[in-house]
Design a protein around this motif. Structure first.
Motif, short mmCIF file in Angstrom:
data_model
loop_
_atom_site.label_atom_id
_atom_site.label_comp_id
_atom_site.label_asym_id
_atom_site.label_seq_id
_atom_site.Cartn_x
_atom_site.Cartn_y
_atom_site.Cartn_z
N VAL A 45 -36.09 24.21 -57.83
CA VAL A 45 -37.51 24.32 -58.16
C VAL A 45 -37.62 24.65 -59.65
O VAL A 45 -37.06 25.64 -60.11
N TYR A 46 -38.34 23.81 -60.36
CA TYR A 46 -38.49 23.97 -61.81
C TYR A 46 -39.92 24.29 -62.17
O TYR A 46 -40.85 23.79 -61.56
N ASP A 47 -40.06 25.11 -63.19
CA ASP A 47 -41.36 25.33 -63.80
C ASP A 47 -41.65 24.06 -64.59
O ASP A 47 -40.86 23.69 -65.47
N GLU A 87 -49.52 26.00 -56.41
CA GLU A 87 -48.56 25.07 -55.82
C GLU A 87 -47.14 25.61 -55.71
O GLU A 87 -46.42 25.30 -54.77
N MET A 88 -46.73 26.39 -56.70
CA MET A 88 -45.33 26.81 -56.76
C MET A 88 -44.86 27.58 -55.52
O MET A 88 -43.74 27.33 -55.05
N PRO A 89 -45.65 28.49 -54.94
CA PRO A 89 -45.16 29.14 -53.72
C PRO A 89 -44.83 28.14 -52.61
O PRO A 89 -43.86 28.33 -51.87
N GLY A 90 -45.60 27.09 -52.50
CA GLY A 90 -45.31 26.04 -51.51
C GLY A 90 -44.02 25.30 -51.82
O GLY A 90 -43.26 24.96 -50.92
N TRP A 91 -43.77 25.05 -53.10
CA TRP A 91 -42.51 24.41 -53.50
C TRP A 91 -41.33 25.29 -53.11
O TRP A 91 -40.32 24.81 -52.61
N GLU A 93 -41.31 27.68 -50.76
CA GLU A 93 -41.24 27.72 -49.30
C GLU A 93 -40.54 26.47 -48.76
O GLU A 93 -39.67 26.55 -47.89
N ASN A 94 -40.90 25.30 -49.28
CA ASN A 94 -40.28 24.05 -48.82
C ASN A 94 -38.80 23.99 -49.17
O ASN A 94 -37.98 23.56 -48.34
N ALA A 95 -38.45 24.39 -50.37
CA ALA A 95 -37.04 24.35 -50.80
C ALA A 95 -36.19 25.28 -49.94
O ALA A 95 -35.14 24.88 -49.41
N VAL A 96 -36.62 26.52 -49.78
CA VAL A 96 -35.84 27.49 -49.00
C VAL A 96 -35.88 27.15 -47.51
O VAL A 96 -34.89 27.30 -46.80
N VAL A 105 -40.18 31.13 -43.73
CA VAL A 105 -40.11 31.52 -45.14
C VAL A 105 -41.50 31.98 -45.57
O VAL A 105 -42.48 31.26 -45.40
N ASP A 106 -41.56 33.20 -46.10
CA ASP A 106 -42.80 33.75 -46.63
C ASP A 106 -42.61 34.02 -48.11
O ASP A 106 -41.65 34.70 -48.49
N VAL A 107 -43.52 33.52 -48.93
CA VAL A 107 -43.44 33.71 -50.38
C VAL A 107 -44.64 34.54 -50.82
O VAL A 107 -45.79 34.20 -50.50
N THR A 108 -44.35 35.62 -51.52
CA THR A 108 -45.39 36.50 -52.03
C THR A 108 -45.34 36.47 -53.56
O THR A 108 -44.27 36.61 -54.14
N MET A 109 -46.51 36.31 -54.17
CA MET A 109 -46.61 36.33 -55.62
C MET A 109 -46.95 37.74 -56.08
O MET A 109 -47.76 38.42 -55.44
N THR A 110 -46.35 38.15 -57.18
CA THR A 110 -46.67 39.44 -57.78
C THR A 110 -46.63 39.30 -59.30
O THR A 110 -45.96 38.41 -59.81
N PHE A 111 -47.35 40.15 -59.96
CA PHE A 111 -47.30 40.19 -61.43
C PHE A 111 -46.93 41.59 -61.90
O PHE A 111 -47.18 41.97 -63.03
N ASP A 112 -46.32 42.36 -60.98
CA ASP A 112 -45.89 43.71 -61.28
C ASP A 112 -44.43 43.87 -60.90
O ASP A 112 -44.12 43.91 -59.71
#
Length: 131
Positions: A45-47, A87-91, A93-96, A105-112
């Motif tokens: 997964v790439y930025d 979109e990136m959390p879905g990418w 989730e799909n990759a893993v 697979v659960d993906v959580t976003m954080t900025f801390d």
């Protein structure tokens, strides 16, 4: 990245860091293989704005594999206003989720803490010429 916490269900990062502490009821060899496969999937997964994968960029803060082989990933973005934030959390989730043996697979976003270039691996720094 050496600072990624890979922990078992019900354990905190301190317990996971202790070499003698059991990480999970999953056999160590299987957990090591599974973790390696998860990291390999994250490296696909790439930025889209930076030509480096999200793992080497240091966007992955935590990978938690529970005893049922469900995976919880805590991650961030290079900036809160990143155009692919939705979109990136879905990418991820799909990759893993494509890794054999992985359950949910659960993906959580954080900025801390906020992402900084200090989180990048040497490999990413070389690829981006950001030394």
């Amino acid at each position: 990245m050496d600072d990624i916490a890979v922990i078992g269900e019900g354990q905190d990062e301190t317990a996971a860091a202790a070499p003698e502490a059991p990480v999970s009821s999953i056999p160590a060899e299987e957990l090591e293989r599974l973790t390696g496969d998860i990291v390999a999937a994250l490296k696909t997964v790439y930025d889209p704005e930076i030509p480096a994968d999200i793992y080497e960029l240091g966007l992955i803060y935590k990978i938690d594999v529970d005893d049922d082989r469900n995976v919880a990933i805590e991650m961030t973005l290079t900036a809160p206003g990143c155009p692919v934030a939705g979109e990136m959390p879905g990418w991820v989730e799909n990759a893993v989720g494509s890794v054999p043996g992985v359950g949910r697979v659960d993906v959580t976003m954080t900025f801390d803490p906020p992402w900084s270039q200090d989180r990048m691996s040497d490999e990413a720094r070389v690829a981006l010429d950001w030394y």
